[in-house]
Design a protein around this motif. Structure first.
Motif, short mmCIF file in Angstrom:
data_model
loop_
_atom_site.label_atom_id
_atom_site.label_comp_id
_atom_site.label_asym_id
_atom_site.label_seq_id
_atom_site.Cartn_x
_atom_site.Cartn_y
_atom_site.Cartn_z
N ALA A 9 0.95 -1.27 -0.02
CA ALA A 9 -0.22 -0.03 -0.12
C ALA A 9 0.81 1.27 0.06
O ALA A 9 2.04 1.42 0.54
CB ALA A 9 -0.85 -0.06 1.27
N SER A 10 0.48 2.36 -0.68
CA SER A 10 1.00 3.63 -0.54
C SER A 10 0.09 4.57 0.12
O SER A 10 -0.86 4.83 -0.07
CB SER A 10 1.32 4.13 -2.11
OG SER A 10 2.03 5.26 -2.16
N GLY A 11 0.64 5.10 1.19
CA GLY A 11 -0.12 6.21 1.90
C GLY A 11 -1.22 5.37 2.95
O GLY A 11 -2.02 6.08 3.38
N VAL A 12 -1.05 4.11 3.00
CA VAL A 12 -2.15 3.37 3.78
C VAL A 12 -1.22 2.61 4.86
O VAL A 12 -0.24 1.69 4.46
CB VAL A 12 -3.04 2.42 3.13
CG1 VAL A 12 -3.82 1.70 4.03
CG2 VAL A 12 -3.92 3.22 1.96
N ILE A 13 -1.44 2.69 5.99
CA ILE A 13 -0.71 2.05 6.76
C ILE A 13 -1.58 0.57 7.24
O ILE A 13 -2.46 0.55 7.88
CB ILE A 13 -0.61 2.88 8.46
CG1 ILE A 13 0.11 4.03 8.18
CG2 ILE A 13 0.12 1.73 9.62
CD1 ILE A 13 0.30 4.99 9.08
#
Length: 127
Positions: free
Chosen positions: A24-28
């Motif tokens: 994911a990019s920008g998602v933890i």
């Protein structure tokens, strides 16, 4: 936008193995329970496994139990699906997606999906 990216698919012979990755990019990702779904040609998308936020709970559909293993590395912000003893009927596009719950006993077929579907990764099992 809550959308994950799948990778690792490919062509494999029956009995072979593959490991899929979900990033994911920008998602933890550690903030979410995560599920793998798949959609075979001409069939509806089905949930096959999920893993809880901490990784302590995993559930599997009967069709993959004992062959597939879901895991997560929260430090790497990734979730994985190790697929062993692949069968022809495992041919499908595989998706990872956040889900509302993944508690002990939850059926992967009945999970509530959060966010939107990604592109998926194609797995083809063929001799």
């Amino acid at each position: 936008q809550l959308q994950l990216v799948e990778s690792g698919g490919g062509l494999v012979q029956p009995g072979g193995s593959l490991r899929l990755s979900c990033a994911a990019s920008g998602v933890i990702l550690k903030n979410f329970h995560i599920s793998w779904f798949r959609q075979a040609p001409g069939k509806e998308r089905e949930g096959i496994t999920c893993i809880s936020k901490s990784g302590t709970v995993t559930n599997y559909a009967d069709s993959v139990k004992g062959r597939f293993t879901i895991s997560r590395d929260n430090a790497e912000n990734a979730v994985y699906l190790q697929m062993n003893s692949l069968k022809l009927e495992d041919t499908a596009v595989y998706y990872c997606v956040p889900v509302l719950t993944c508690y002990t006993g939850d059926s992967p077929a009945s999970l509530t999906v959060l966010g939107s579907w990604g592109q998926g990764t194609q797995v083809m099992v063929s001799s």
